[in-house]
Design an enzyme around this catalytic site. Structure first.
Site, PDB file in Angstrom:
ATOM      1  N   CYS A 182       0.997  -1.281  -0.011  1.00 23.10           N
ATOM      2  CA  CYS A 182       0.214  -0.048   0.087  1.00 23.10           C
ATOM      3  C   CYS A 182       0.830   1.524   0.032  1.00 23.10           C
ATOM      4  O   CYS A 182       2.076   1.232   0.422  1.00 23.10           O
ATOM      5  CB  CYS A 182      -0.929   0.015   1.225  1.00 23.10           C
ATOM      6  SG  CYS A 182      -2.143   1.503   1.304  1.00 23.10           S
ATOM      7  N   ASP A 228       0.418   3.843   1.833  1.00 21.18           N
ATOM      8  CA  ASP A 228       0.288   4.542   2.973  1.00 21.18           C
ATOM      9  C   ASP A 228       1.798   4.778   3.343  1.00 21.18           C
ATOM     10  O   ASP A 228       2.696   3.647   3.478  1.00 21.18           O
ATOM     11  CB  ASP A 228      -0.389   3.495   3.935  1.00 21.18           C
ATOM     12  CG  ASP A 228      -0.621   4.141   5.313  1.00 21.18           C
ATOM     13  OD1 ASP A 228       0.322   4.714   6.078  1.00 21.18           O
ATOM     14  OD2 ASP A 228      -1.879   4.008   5.627  1.00 21.18           O
ATOM     15  N   ARG A 256       3.072   4.947   6.415  1.00 22.42           N
ATOM     16  CA  ARG A 256       3.357   4.221   7.474  1.00 22.42           C
ATOM     17  C   ARG A 256       3.970   2.753   7.245  1.00 22.42           C
ATOM     18  O   ARG A 256       4.213   1.906   8.044  1.00 22.42           O
ATOM     19  CB  ARG A 256       2.197   4.053   8.548  1.00 22.42           C
ATOM     20  CG  ARG A 256       1.825   5.557   8.865  1.00 22.42           C
ATOM     21  CD  ARG A 256       0.600   5.448   9.666  1.00 22.42           C
ATOM     22  NE  ARG A 256      -0.653   5.212   8.702  1.00 22.42           N
ATOM     23  CZ  ARG A 256      -2.038   5.148   9.217  1.00 22.42           C
ATOM     24  NH1 ARG A 256      -2.258   5.174  10.227  1.00 22.42           N
ATOM     25  NH2 ARG A 256      -2.894   4.831   8.105  1.00 22.42           N
ATOM     26  N   HIS A 274      -2.355  -4.135   5.010  1.00 20.09           N
ATOM     27  CA  HIS A 274      -2.368  -3.691   6.467  1.00 20.09           C
ATOM     28  C   HIS A 274      -3.377  -3.368   7.041  1.00 20.09           C
ATOM     29  O   HIS A 274      -4.351  -3.064   6.205  1.00 20.09           O
ATOM     30  CB  HIS A 274      -1.091  -2.595   6.503  1.00 20.09           C
ATOM     31  CG  HIS A 274      -1.700  -1.289   5.834  1.00 20.09           C
ATOM     32  ND1 HIS A 274      -2.321  -0.200   6.617  1.00 20.09           N
ATOM     33  CD2 HIS A 274      -1.871  -0.840   4.495  1.00 20.09           C
ATOM     34  CE1 HIS A 274      -2.587   0.929   5.919  1.00 20.09           C
ATOM     35  NE2 HIS A 274      -2.339   0.492   4.716  1.00 20.09           N
ATOM     36  N   CYS A 298      -6.287   0.168   7.097  1.00 20.71           N
ATOM     37  CA  CYS A 298      -5.740   0.753   5.733  1.00 20.71           C
ATOM     38  C   CYS A 298      -6.996   1.563   5.409  1.00 20.71           C
ATOM     39  O   CYS A 298      -8.293   1.399   5.287  1.00 20.71           O
ATOM     40  CB  CYS A 298      -5.839  -0.492   4.413  1.00 20.71           C
ATOM     41  SG  CYS A 298      -5.490   0.219   3.047  1.00 20.71           S
TER      42      CYS A 298
HETATM   43 CO    CO Z   1      -3.539   1.334   2.993  1.00 19.08          CO
END
Ligand code: CO
Length: 210
Positions: free
Chosen positions: A40, A42, A44, A96, A99
């Site tokens: 992803c 993202d 993080r 994750h 999400c």
């Molecule tokens: Co995500």
């Protein structure tokens, strides 16, 4: 803020060079990662950091909610390069918990273009509505859906002509599904790995996910 970033880069490259003077010369000459990571976008969930890998050790493709669209030329081009040229041994589809892409796919709001992108997750949510309904709350449902999205991604990677061709010519490449916990920083194996000779097209997603 950009100046801060450049300053941090300078400090990092100086330190890295001090630790290993041949480091950049070696990496500039050859890229030979063992892993291809589909994760992803993202911020993080950076592949190198959470997997403890150095530059040069993992080839990475990331998109919102780590979706494997069978017609995504960006992902397919990266996958083909990873398998045919870099000859990676392990392909990892990593989702994750928590999400935002999965959350957006399961709320009733409009997300413009993202709604098209997230359609495969909506389809999974409909297909597994009964299963998901057994989860205790909406967050648990979304986390379970994030897992199903990874398992579906693994299957889709395996169904590509790229992997089918690689296995036909005897390449030893495996595809794995992992999920990452934002709250504890841990990667978990979803036990849906597929390697040469183990891909059965008749296997249901539910079987593969359990
Ligand atoms: Co995500």
């Amino acid at each position: 803020m950009l100046n801060d970033l450049l300053a941090r880069n300078l400090a990092w490259s100086t330190q890295r060079h001090a630790e290993e003077p041949e480091y950049f010369t070696r990496l500039a000459a050859l890229q030979a990662p063992e892993f291809f990571w589909i994760g992803c976008s993202d911020s993080r969930v950076p592949a190198n950091v959470i997997a403890g890998l150095d530059p040069g050790e993992v080839f990475v493709h990331r998109n919102v909610a780590n979706i494997v669209h069978s017609s995504d030329m960006n992902l397919l081009s990266s996958l083909e390069f990873a398998v045919d040229v870099l000859q990676v041994r392990e392909i990892i589809v990593c989702g994750h918990y928590g999400c935002g892409g999965v959350r957006a796919a399961t709320d009733d709001l409009s997300h413009s273009l993202a709604d098209h992108w997230l359609e495969p997750i909506r389809r999974l949510a409909r297909a597994f509505a009964v299963d998901l309904g057994r989860e205790s709350d909406i967050e648990a449902q979304r986390d379970r859906l994030a897992e199903l999205n990874v398992v579906e991604g693994v299957r889709r990677v395996c169904e590509t002509p790229i992997l089918q061709r690689a296995w036909t010519r005897g390449a030893d490449v495996r595809v794995h599904g992992l999920i990452y916990g934002l709250k504890d920083g841990r990667l978990r194996d979803l036990d849906c790995s597929i390697g040469p000779g183990h891909f059965q097209t008749g296997q249901s997603l539910q079987e593969a996910a359990r």
